[in-house]
Write a protein that holds these residues in place. Sequence first.
Motif, PDB file in Angstrom:
ATOM      1  N   GLU A 144     -18.784   6.154  10.701  1.00 40.81           N
ATOM      2  CA  GLU A 144     -17.758   5.596  11.583  1.00 40.81           C
ATOM      3  C   GLU A 144     -17.859   4.079  11.664  1.00 40.81           C
ATOM      4  O   GLU A 144     -16.884   3.357  11.462  1.00 40.81           O
ATOM      5  N   ILE A 145     -19.047   3.584  11.963  1.00 37.45           N
ATOM      6  CA  ILE A 145     -19.239   2.134  12.100  1.00 37.45           C
ATOM      7  C   ILE A 145     -18.943   1.435  10.772  1.00 37.45           C
ATOM      8  O   ILE A 145     -18.256   0.406  10.734  1.00 37.45           O
ATOM      9  N   ALA A 146     -19.447   1.990   9.684  1.00 33.83           N
ATOM     10  CA  ALA A 146     -19.258   1.363   8.377  1.00 33.83           C
ATOM     11  C   ALA A 146     -17.784   1.326   7.981  1.00 33.83           C
ATOM     12  O   ALA A 146     -17.307   0.329   7.430  1.00 33.83           O
ATOM     13  N   THR A 147     -17.049   2.385   8.269  1.00 25.43           N
ATOM     14  CA  THR A 147     -15.630   2.415   7.919  1.00 25.43           C
ATOM     15  C   THR A 147     -14.858   1.371   8.715  1.00 25.43           C
ATOM     16  O   THR A 147     -14.016   0.645   8.158  1.00 25.43           O
ATOM     17  N   LEU A 148     -15.134   1.271   9.999  1.00 29.34           N
ATOM     18  CA  LEU A 148     -14.452   0.287  10.836  1.00 29.34           C
ATOM     19  C   LEU A 148     -14.769  -1.140  10.378  1.00 29.34           C
ATOM     20  O   LEU A 148     -13.883  -2.005  10.324  1.00 29.34           O
ATOM     21  N   LEU A 149     -16.021  -1.389  10.037  1.00 24.30           N
ATOM     22  CA  LEU A 149     -16.390  -2.725   9.562  1.00 24.30           C
ATOM     23  C   LEU A 149     -15.821  -3.006   8.181  1.00 24.30           C
ATOM     24  O   LEU A 149     -15.471  -4.147   7.863  1.00 24.30           O
ATOM     25  N   TYR A 150     -15.694  -1.977   7.358  1.00 20.13           N
ATOM     26  CA  TYR A 150     -15.073  -2.169   6.048  1.00 20.13           C
ATOM     27  C   TYR A 150     -13.606  -2.561   6.212  1.00 20.13           C
ATOM     28  O   TYR A 150     -13.101  -3.420   5.474  1.00 20.13           O
ATOM     29  N   ILE A 151     -12.927  -1.950   7.173  1.00 22.27           N
ATOM     30  CA  ILE A 151     -11.546  -2.343   7.470  1.00 22.27           C
ATOM     31  C   ILE A 151     -11.502  -3.828   7.830  1.00 22.27           C
ATOM     32  O   ILE A 151     -10.657  -4.582   7.332  1.00 22.27           O
ATOM     33  N   ALA A 152     -12.423  -4.256   8.686  1.00 21.32           N
ATOM     34  CA  ALA A 152     -12.460  -5.658   9.121  1.00 21.32           C
ATOM     35  C   ALA A 152     -12.695  -6.601   7.951  1.00 21.32           C
ATOM     36  O   ALA A 152     -11.959  -7.574   7.752  1.00 21.32           O
ATOM     37  N   VAL A 153     -13.723  -6.324   7.166  1.00 18.97           N
ATOM     38  CA  VAL A 153     -14.114  -7.221   6.078  1.00 18.97           C
ATOM     39  C   VAL A 153     -13.077  -7.237   4.956  1.00 18.97           C
ATOM     40  O   VAL A 153     -12.707  -8.300   4.444  1.00 18.97           O
ATOM     41  N   SER A 154     -12.594  -6.069   4.589  1.00 23.47           N
ATOM     42  CA  SER A 154     -11.677  -6.003   3.452  1.00 23.47           C
ATOM     43  C   SER A 154     -10.311  -6.600   3.773  1.00 23.47           C
ATOM     44  O   SER A 154      -9.719  -7.295   2.936  1.00 23.47           O
ATOM     45  N   THR A 155      -9.795  -6.359   4.960  1.00 25.13           N
ATOM     46  CA  THR A 155      -8.449  -6.848   5.272  1.00 25.13           C
ATOM     47  C   THR A 155      -8.417  -8.360   5.465  1.00 25.13           C
ATOM     48  O   THR A 155      -7.434  -9.010   5.081  1.00 25.13           O
ATOM     49  N   ASP A 156      -9.474  -8.934   6.029  1.00 26.27           N
ATOM     50  CA  ASP A 156      -9.450 -10.386   6.240  1.00 26.27           C
ATOM     51  C   ASP A 156      -9.692 -11.165   4.953  1.00 26.27           C
ATOM     52  O   ASP A 156      -9.565 -12.387   4.937  1.00 26.27           O
ATOM     53  N   THR A 157     -10.046 -10.471   3.892  1.00 30.59           N
ATOM     54  CA  THR A 157     -10.232 -11.125   2.590  1.00 30.59           C
ATOM     55  C   THR A 157      -9.178 -10.672   1.579  1.00 30.59           C
ATOM     56  O   THR A 157      -9.285 -11.010   0.395  1.00 30.59           O
ATOM     57  N   GLY A 158      -8.179  -9.919   2.042  1.00 33.42           N
ATOM     58  CA  GLY A 158      -7.153  -9.436   1.132  1.00 33.42           C
ATOM     59  C   GLY A 158      -7.726  -8.553   0.051  1.00 33.42           C
ATOM     60  O   GLY A 158      -7.369  -8.660  -1.121  1.00 33.42           O
ATOM     61  N   LEU A 177     -20.281   0.268   1.951  1.00 33.99           N
ATOM     62  CA  LEU A 177     -19.868   1.355   1.071  1.00 33.99           C
ATOM     63  C   LEU A 177     -20.953   2.423   0.917  1.00 33.99           C
ATOM     64  O   LEU A 177     -20.651   3.570   0.549  1.00 33.99           O
ATOM     65  N   GLN A 178     -22.182   2.069   1.208  1.00 35.82           N
ATOM     66  CA  GLN A 178     -23.259   3.056   1.137  1.00 35.82           C
ATOM     67  C   GLN A 178     -23.145   4.090   2.249  1.00 35.82           C
ATOM     68  O   GLN A 178     -23.683   5.204   2.121  1.00 35.82           O
ATOM     69  N   TYR A 179     -22.425   3.738   3.334  1.00 31.45           N
ATOM     70  CA  TYR A 179     -22.342   4.620   4.493  1.00 31.45           C
ATOM     71  C   TYR A 179     -20.949   5.199   4.715  1.00 31.45           C
ATOM     72  O   TYR A 179     -20.810   6.306   5.233  1.00 31.45           O
ATOM     73  N   SER A 180     -19.917   4.472   4.328  1.00 29.31           N
ATOM     74  CA  SER A 180     -18.557   4.940   4.579  1.00 29.31           C
ATOM     75  C   SER A 180     -18.120   5.957   3.539  1.00 29.31           C
ATOM     76  O   SER A 180     -18.250   5.724   2.332  1.00 29.31           O
ATOM     77  N   THR A 181     -17.581   7.070   4.007  1.00 27.69           N
ATOM     78  CA  THR A 181     -17.010   8.063   3.102  1.00 27.69           C
ATOM     79  C   THR A 181     -15.499   7.915   2.991  1.00 27.69           C
ATOM     80  O   THR A 181     -14.853   8.647   2.245  1.00 27.69           O
ATOM     81  N   ARG A 182     -14.934   6.924   3.753  1.00 29.49           N
ATOM     82  CA  ARG A 182     -13.477   6.811   3.833  1.00 29.49           C
ATOM     83  C   ARG A 182     -12.935   5.497   3.285  1.00 29.49           C
ATOM     84  O   ARG A 182     -11.773   5.175   3.490  1.00 29.49           O
ATOM     85  N   TYR A 183     -13.760   4.745   2.583  1.00 32.96           N
ATOM     86  CA  TYR A 183     -13.295   3.441   2.128  1.00 32.96           C
ATOM     87  C   TYR A 183     -12.162   3.543   1.118  1.00 32.96           C
ATOM     88  O   TYR A 183     -11.290   2.666   1.071  1.00 32.96           O
ATOM     89  N   ARG A 184     -12.133   4.601   0.314  1.00 29.94           N
ATOM     90  CA  ARG A 184     -11.026   4.763  -0.629  1.00 29.94           C
ATOM     91  C   ARG A 184      -9.709   4.980   0.124  1.00 29.94           C
ATOM     92  O   ARG A 184      -8.665   4.455  -0.260  1.00 29.94           O
ATOM     93  N   GLU A 185      -9.779   5.764   1.181  1.00 29.90           N
ATOM     94  CA  GLU A 185      -8.608   5.988   2.032  1.00 29.90           C
ATOM     95  C   GLU A 185      -8.134   4.675   2.644  1.00 29.90           C
ATOM     96  O   GLU A 185      -6.934   4.396   2.699  1.00 29.90           O
ATOM     97  N   VAL A 186      -9.075   3.840   3.102  1.00 28.54           N
ATOM     98  CA  VAL A 186      -8.738   2.529   3.674  1.00 28.54           C
ATOM     99  C   VAL A 186      -8.060   1.661   2.624  1.00 28.54           C
ATOM    100  O   VAL A 186      -7.041   1.021   2.889  1.00 28.54           O
ATOM    101  N   ASN A 187      -8.618   1.630   1.427  1.00 30.35           N
ATOM    102  CA  ASN A 187      -8.035   0.812   0.362  1.00 30.35           C
ATOM    103  C   ASN A 187      -6.608   1.246   0.041  1.00 30.35           C
ATOM    104  O   ASN A 187      -5.717   0.414  -0.150  1.00 30.35           O
ATOM    105  N   LYS A 188      -6.383   2.551  -0.020  1.00 29.85           N
ATOM    106  CA  LYS A 188      -5.041   3.054  -0.323  1.00 29.85           C
ATOM    107  C   LYS A 188      -4.070   2.688   0.782  1.00 29.85           C
ATOM    108  O   LYS A 188      -2.964   2.203   0.526  1.00 29.85           O
TER     109      LYS A 188
END
Length: 320
Positions: A144-158, A177-188
């Motif tokens: 959960e934490i990793a996915t939310l932070l991935y949203i933050a980091v990825s979106t602010d860097t395009g 990415l070592q902890y998030s199972t949903r990063y592909r969903e976020v990217n899409k």
Amino acid sequence: MNRLEPRQAAQWLMERDSFLVLTHIRPDGDTLGSAAALCAILRKLGKRAAMLPNPGTTGTYADYVADYWAGAEERFDHVVAVDIATHGLFFPEEEPYKGKVELCIDHHPSNEFYAENVCLDAERASCGEIILEISRFLCALDDEIATLLYIAVSTDTGCFVYGNTTAATHQAAAELLQYSTRYREVNKRCFRTKSFKRLRLEAMLVENMELFQEGTIAVVSVSCQMMRELNATEQDAEDLAAFAGQVEGVKVSATLRELEEGKTTKISLRTDPNVLNATKTCALLGGGGHVAASGATVQLPLPQAKEAILNAIAAIQQEG
């Protein structure tokens, strides 16, 4: 005002309980992802933490942060602002909290140090990177934490293509990415999905785009009339600021978004920082942000707002 390092900010949070977390007006993935991640971290520690509901949240992020909104009758002991550089970025429901923010966690060099304590790192590409650093002193990452932070980091860097992306940004993303199972969903959802209305809106921007200084400056406008004509929503208009800068040869792009017809315009400026300092330029209009990405909201209709940003660009250029 006290400046805190991430370790000190973590200690400040550890010593307290019952937190209300604020996000900025017209919220993006960084403010929402960072704030929700902070709440998830604090809840994992057994503390009360929730976000003040932000009415500007679009469907892109709503599902990810839905569990963190504070209830209407809930009361909290401490107020934390995330990714908010100035009181001017508070949305109307946050007005009662002006002057009451005890901790601000931010990465904008234009931060006005309005909070009692400020954890600021202007070298970071996103606020999510700072929250990640703070988390290391509080708890282990989880999905959960990793996915939310991935949203933050990825979106602010395009999705790691903007000029603010650094080696540290990629290192943070690799850890997440070592902890998030949903990063592909976020990217899409965030980077590879556009509504048909959004595509039509982009077509309109191409039609009204104006180029200046031998094609190195591009200006596009989004009027209320355009939004009505397409029956477009805020989600259809998300992250338009980077669009004009994709044109070959453009070094500076200004996206003008009419907020109140004939009265108020939001200006988003994206630049090659070697050509123009976006922070200094927007500061002339009462705004701020980063050296390559800044903004300002002016009480002007679109034509005058365009003139104002072009004059501000010229003024900074003349300074050399």
